[in-house]
Design a protein around this motif. Structure first.
Motif, PDB file in Angstrom:
ATOM      1  N   PRO A 164       0.795  -1.235   0.000  1.00 26.71           N
ATOM      2  CA  PRO A 164       0.000   0.000   0.000  1.00 26.71           C
ATOM      3  C   PRO A 164       0.824   1.280   0.000  1.00 26.71           C
ATOM      4  O   PRO A 164       0.284   2.354  -0.292  1.00 26.71           O
ATOM      5  CB  PRO A 164      -0.822  -0.115   1.293  1.00 26.71           C
ATOM      6  CG  PRO A 164      -0.011  -1.003   2.181  1.00 26.71           C
ATOM      7  CD  PRO A 164       0.649  -1.989   1.263  1.00 26.71           C
ATOM      8  N   VAL A 165       2.114   1.185   0.298  1.00 25.52           N
ATOM      9  CA  VAL A 165       2.962   2.378   0.335  1.00 25.52           C
ATOM     10  C   VAL A 165       3.918   2.415  -0.848  1.00 25.52           C
ATOM     11  O   VAL A 165       4.016   3.420  -1.563  1.00 25.52           O
ATOM     12  CB  VAL A 165       3.764   2.440   1.652  1.00 25.52           C
ATOM     13  CG1 VAL A 165       4.721   3.645   1.637  1.00 25.52           C
ATOM     14  CG2 VAL A 165       2.819   2.522   2.847  1.00 25.52           C
ATOM     15  N   TYR A 166       4.609   1.302  -1.095  1.00 27.47           N
ATOM     16  CA  TYR A 166       5.705   1.330  -2.060  1.00 27.47           C
ATOM     17  C   TYR A 166       5.317   0.867  -3.468  1.00 27.47           C
ATOM     18  O   TYR A 166       6.018   1.193  -4.432  1.00 27.47           O
ATOM     19  CB  TYR A 166       6.863   0.477  -1.544  1.00 27.47           C
ATOM     20  CG  TYR A 166       7.356   0.914  -0.196  1.00 27.47           C
ATOM     21  CD1 TYR A 166       7.845   2.212  -0.005  1.00 27.47           C
ATOM     22  CD2 TYR A 166       7.301   0.070   0.907  1.00 27.47           C
ATOM     23  CE1 TYR A 166       8.284   2.635   1.236  1.00 27.47           C
ATOM     24  CE2 TYR A 166       7.739   0.483   2.157  1.00 27.47           C
ATOM     25  CZ  TYR A 166       8.232   1.761   2.312  1.00 27.47           C
ATOM     26  OH  TYR A 166       8.660   2.185   3.549  1.00 27.47           O
ATOM     27  N   GLN A 167       4.243   0.103  -3.595  1.00 25.03           N
ATOM     28  CA  GLN A 167       3.885  -0.407  -4.916  1.00 25.03           C
ATOM     29  C   GLN A 167       2.582   0.191  -5.441  1.00 25.03           C
ATOM     30  O   GLN A 167       2.560   0.758  -6.524  1.00 25.03           O
ATOM     31  CB  GLN A 167       3.788  -1.936  -4.878  1.00 25.03           C
ATOM     32  CG  GLN A 167       5.122  -2.615  -4.636  1.00 25.03           C
ATOM     33  CD  GLN A 167       4.971  -4.112  -4.467  1.00 25.03           C
ATOM     34  OE1 GLN A 167       4.151  -4.582  -3.692  1.00 25.03           O
ATOM     35  NE2 GLN A 167       5.767  -4.867  -5.199  1.00 25.03           N
ATOM     36  N   GLN A 168       1.488   0.016  -4.731  1.00 22.20           N
ATOM     37  CA  GLN A 168       0.192   0.601  -5.106  1.00 22.20           C
ATOM     38  C   GLN A 168      -0.226   0.209  -6.525  1.00 22.20           C
ATOM     39  O   GLN A 168      -0.726   1.022  -7.298  1.00 22.20           O
ATOM     40  CB  GLN A 168       0.257   2.129  -4.984  1.00 22.20           C
ATOM     41  CG  GLN A 168       0.570   2.600  -3.574  1.00 22.20           C
ATOM     42  CD  GLN A 168       0.942   4.073  -3.531  1.00 22.20           C
ATOM     43  OE1 GLN A 168       1.808   4.518  -4.287  1.00 22.20           O
ATOM     44  NE2 GLN A 168       0.300   4.816  -2.654  1.00 22.20           N
ATOM     45  N   GLY A 169       0.013  -1.083  -6.857  1.00 22.87           N
ATOM     46  CA  GLY A 169      -0.348  -1.565  -8.180  1.00 22.87           C
ATOM     47  C   GLY A 169       0.687  -1.311  -9.251  1.00 22.87           C
ATOM     48  O   GLY A 169       0.387  -1.420 -10.442  1.00 22.87           O
ATOM     49  N   TRP A 170       1.927  -1.008  -8.836  1.00 26.33           N
ATOM     50  CA  TRP A 170       3.017  -0.762  -9.779  1.00 26.33           C
ATOM     51  C   TRP A 170       4.167  -1.716  -9.506  1.00 26.33           C
ATOM     52  O   TRP A 170       4.509  -1.974  -8.350  1.00 26.33           O
ATOM     53  CB  TRP A 170       3.557   0.661  -9.643  1.00 26.33           C
ATOM     54  CG  TRP A 170       2.643   1.729 -10.137  1.00 26.33           C
ATOM     55  CD1 TRP A 170       1.585   2.278  -9.465  1.00 26.33           C
ATOM     56  CD2 TRP A 170       2.712   2.385 -11.396  1.00 26.33           C
ATOM     57  NE1 TRP A 170       0.990   3.238 -10.234  1.00 26.33           N
ATOM     58  CE2 TRP A 170       1.658   3.340 -11.427  1.00 26.33           C
ATOM     59  CE3 TRP A 170       3.550   2.280 -12.501  1.00 26.33           C
ATOM     60  CZ2 TRP A 170       1.433   4.164 -12.526  1.00 26.33           C
ATOM     61  CZ3 TRP A 170       3.327   3.105 -13.591  1.00 26.33           C
ATOM     62  CH2 TRP A 170       2.281   4.036 -13.609  1.00 26.33           C
ATOM     63  N   ASN A 171       4.771  -2.227 -10.556  1.00 25.81           N
ATOM     64  CA  ASN A 171       6.071  -2.883 -10.439  1.00 25.81           C
ATOM     65  C   ASN A 171       7.110  -1.775 -10.431  1.00 25.81           C
ATOM     66  O   ASN A 171       7.251  -1.025 -11.415  1.00 25.81           O
ATOM     67  CB  ASN A 171       6.296  -3.836 -11.619  1.00 25.81           C
ATOM     68  CG  ASN A 171       7.552  -4.673 -11.453  1.00 25.81           C
ATOM     69  OD1 ASN A 171       8.612  -4.156 -11.132  1.00 25.81           O
ATOM     70  ND2 ASN A 171       7.441  -5.974 -11.685  1.00 25.81           N
ATOM     71  N   ARG A 172       7.842  -1.662  -9.330  1.00 24.23           N
ATOM     72  CA  ARG A 172       8.727  -0.513  -9.092  1.00 24.23           C
ATOM     73  C   ARG A 172      10.190  -0.779  -9.478  1.00 24.23           C
ATOM     74  O   ARG A 172      11.084  -0.065  -9.021  1.00 24.23           O
ATOM     75  CB  ARG A 172       8.656  -0.112  -7.616  1.00 24.23           C
ATOM     76  CG  ARG A 172       7.293   0.366  -7.154  1.00 24.23           C
ATOM     77  CD  ARG A 172       6.868   1.648  -7.832  1.00 24.23           C
ATOM     78  NE  ARG A 172       5.657   2.202  -7.214  1.00 24.23           N
ATOM     79  CZ  ARG A 172       5.012   3.268  -7.686  1.00 24.23           C
ATOM     80  NH1 ARG A 172       5.470   3.876  -8.765  1.00 24.23           N
ATOM     81  NH2 ARG A 172       3.923   3.706  -7.081  1.00 24.23           N
ATOM     82  N   LYS A 173      10.431  -1.760 -10.314  1.00 28.52           N
ATOM     83  CA  LYS A 173      11.822  -2.050 -10.681  1.00 28.52           C
ATOM     84  C   LYS A 173      12.354  -1.128 -11.772  1.00 28.52           C
ATOM     85  O   LYS A 173      13.491  -1.287 -12.228  1.00 28.52           O
ATOM     86  CB  LYS A 173      11.974  -3.508 -11.116  1.00 28.52           C
ATOM     87  CG  LYS A 173      11.692  -4.516 -10.005  1.00 28.52           C
ATOM     88  CD  LYS A 173      12.036  -5.928 -10.453  1.00 28.52           C
ATOM     89  CE  LYS A 173      11.670  -6.934  -9.371  1.00 28.52           C
ATOM     90  NZ  LYS A 173      10.209  -7.110  -9.223  1.00 28.52           N
TER      91      LYS A 173
END
Length: 614
Positions: free
Chosen positions: A578-587
């Motif tokens: 809920p903080v770092y991704q929020q439905g996103w692949n953050r690579k």
């Protein structure tokens, strides 16, 4: 084997009858066409009411309640339960998820509709509807008649419109689009990217002669010795032309005006195979992306294409481009514009993504995990960027199903036929991270054999997984015995351990072939800064890349390149912190606002070192 050339323009011609099956029409930009891009109407139909009756039987052709029929009320008492009108409008090309908050997560059927006009066809002319891609299953109707259906969300297709069905004004075009996931499809139900639905690429109305060039291939002959050809400045070009049907009599003319070359080939069947020589040819490479205007003429229609000539091959543990060793300074790319949270589709989109890759000092992109739109490969040709192109045979599809294998082969053929004249494409990939088993290996080898039968001028690979075993990481997937290069996805320090575990890592490869790291990476929330020991921070991702680069510098001599994961953050329903991704692949090395993260500079500097050392 190359036949002995008797003269400078020695030619081998083979006229073969083509089959009656419908084939993809290539190079639509060079044909008479009408764009059907723009604003369409739509109906959201999660229960597929417009396709099935309440007894769940497919509706008949004359059924007024079928959504492919124009809804016309006879009088004010007439009952109609569907219609196409404002404000239910949607833009094509484009995905529906980014055009309506209501449709962000929608998976199901949406009906698209628009009218079109077409001048009266002359005698001997034909009309086709061409779709760059529709995700995933499309059923196409014109004036209440079904033209056909297509499965596969990332490859083009076309249907002929019978002349007696067409009108000069107000033709009623409907496309049923369904992006539901199924276990027996390619890809299957489980992926790590957003299932963007819709008519996601260009739609065109094509007008052709009755008999026309439907497909063609033109490249340096893969069997020639490129170093000898360069020394002699005499290059053998080979290829083929496929007509839509057998020609009774005629000629195909191929010309390269810049080289003052023009040659006429008689053809009486549906297929022509040819060879000819070109002199003083400038070879295409990332440093010099030379393209030639090539013209193909038949039956009064001239097709023009920009084609480069180069040779890609392997020699033992090396990848060679035009006879010289090349290191692939790559980056993986999804077909997505992060700042606008949508599918990429335009030339401007391609320019943005490939410019980012160039800023990274990359000379190569891995287009993951499906064929990207044609703008990407054409732009890569022009910008001098090597391309890995892939079909979405991904993770855990049904490797025991002949039906699934046939679907994979169809998508593979559609990818190759569309892009085999794009010189930037050097690798056809048949899949990503497929679990090892005899059934799977047989399935994948069948795809490799299919790719080679369609195009033997490029390398074949697949992204494999590595078997981690302490400090020794052994790559011995049996599929590696059949690919031209051994490609592997590794995430040391992200999915296991910490980045400094790379310091003692050793690599072993069971095959005497070039080794390519098709993925590596770590997640970071753009703008979140902390110390390097804080996961999800830009500093952690930066640390990860520093340790990876140090490991790569110690790699054995078969190490031939990498394409880290990934250029930019992208949407994925699997990524739910809920903080770092929020439905996103953050690579991504670039965040969802288009801002470069700290790790971008680490990889950029590594690539500059490699470039300067060559």
């Amino acid at each position: 084997m190359i036949k002995k050339l008797l003269s400078f323009f020695a030619i081998t011609l083979i006229a073969l009858d083509s089959t009656a099956m419908e084939k993809l029409i290539v190079n639509t930009d060079s044909r008479e066409s009408i764009s059907l891009n723009g604003t369409w109407h739509y109906i959201v139909d999660p229960y597929e009411t417009g396709f099935y009756t309440y007894r769940y039987k497919e509706r008949g052709e004359g059924d007024r309640e079928a959504y492919w029929n124009r809804p016309v009320a006879k009088d004010k008492l007439d009952r109609l339960e569907h219609g196409y009108q404002k404000p239910y409008s949607i833009e094509v090309p484009g995905d529906w998820n980014s055009q309506s908050d209501t449709l962000t997560y929608y998976e199901g059927t949406i009906w698209y509709q628009r009218d079109f006009d077409l001048r009266k066809l002359k005698k001997g002319e034909r009309a086709f509807l061409y779709f760059g891609a529709v995700n995933y299953e499309a059923h196409v109707y014109v004036n209440g008649k079904k033209l056909g259906s297509h499965k596969g969300g990332f490859t083009p297709f076309n249907f002929e419109i019978p002349a007696d069905l067409l009108k000069e004004k107000d033709n009623f075009l409907v496309v049923k689009v369904d992006n539901k996931r199924h276990p027996q499809e390619i890809p299957t139900v489980n992926t790590d990217w957003w299932n963007y639905g819709g008519i996601t690429r260009d739609v065109k109305l094509l007008v052709t002669p009755d008999n026309f060039i439907q497909q063609y291939a033109l490249q340096l002959d893969p069997a020639q010795d490129i170093r000898k050809a360069k020394k002699d400045s005499r290059f053998l070009v080979s290829g083929s032309v496929d007509l839509n049907r057998a020609a009774g009599k005629g000629d195909v003319t191929i010309a390269v005006p810049e080289l003052s070359f023009e040659r006429r080939f008689p053809v009486s069947g549906g297929r022509l195979e040819f060879e000819f020589e070109l002199e003083d040819l400038g070879l295409w490479s990332p440093d010099s992306p030379k393209l030639y205007q090539v013209k193909l003429d038949f039956n009064g229609e001239t097709l023009t294409d920009s084609i480069g000539f180069r040779k890609i091959e392997t020699a033992g543990k090396k990848i060679l481009l035009n006879g010289e060793q090349v290191f692939l300074r790559g980056i993986s790319v999804h077909e997505e514009i992060p700042q606008q949270v949508r599918r990429a589709f335009s030339a401007e989109d391609a320019e943005q993504l490939l410019t980012w890759a160039k800023e990274l000092n990359a000379n190569m992109v891995r287009l993951a995990h499906y064929p990207h739109n044609e703008q990407m490969t054409r732009m890569a040709d022009a910008m001098g960027i090597l391309v890995w192109s892939e079909i979405p045979v991904y993770w855990t599809i049904d490797f025991g199903s002949d039906e699934v294998l046939d679907k994979a082969k169809t998508q593979l053929e559609e990818m190759i036929v569309r892009d085999r004249n794009r010189t930037s494409v050097i690798i056809w990939s048949v899949g990503n991270e497929t679990p090892v088993s005899p059934l799977r290996t047989s399935f994948m080898k069948s795809l490799i054999d299919k790719a080679r039968s369609l195009d033997d001028s490029r390398l074949i690979s697949a992204a494999l997984e590595v078997g981690y075993n302490g400090d020794v990481n052994r790559i011995d997937d049996p599929l590696g015995a059949y690919t031209d290069i051994v490609s592997v996805n590794e995430y040391l320090g992200w999915y296991g351990g910490l980045p400094d575990d790379c310091r003692t890592a050793k690599w072993e490869v069971a095959y005497d072939k070039p080794l390519f790291f098709s993925e590596t990476g770590a997640g970071a929330k753009g703008g979140f800064y902390a110390d390097e020991k804080t996961r999800w921070s830009e500093e952690f991702q930066e640390w990860f890349y520093k340790e990876q680069v140090a490991m790569f510098k110690r790699m054995p001599d078969n190490y031939s390149g990498l394409s880290p994961w990934i250029l930019a953050d992208f949407r994925s329903p699997r990524r739910n912190h809920p903080v770092y991704q929020q439905g996103w692949n953050r690579k991504g090395l670039i965040d969802d606002k288009g801002i470069k993260k700290k790790a971008f500079a680490v990889l950029k500097n590594y690539y500059r070192e490699i470039e300067n050392a060559q």
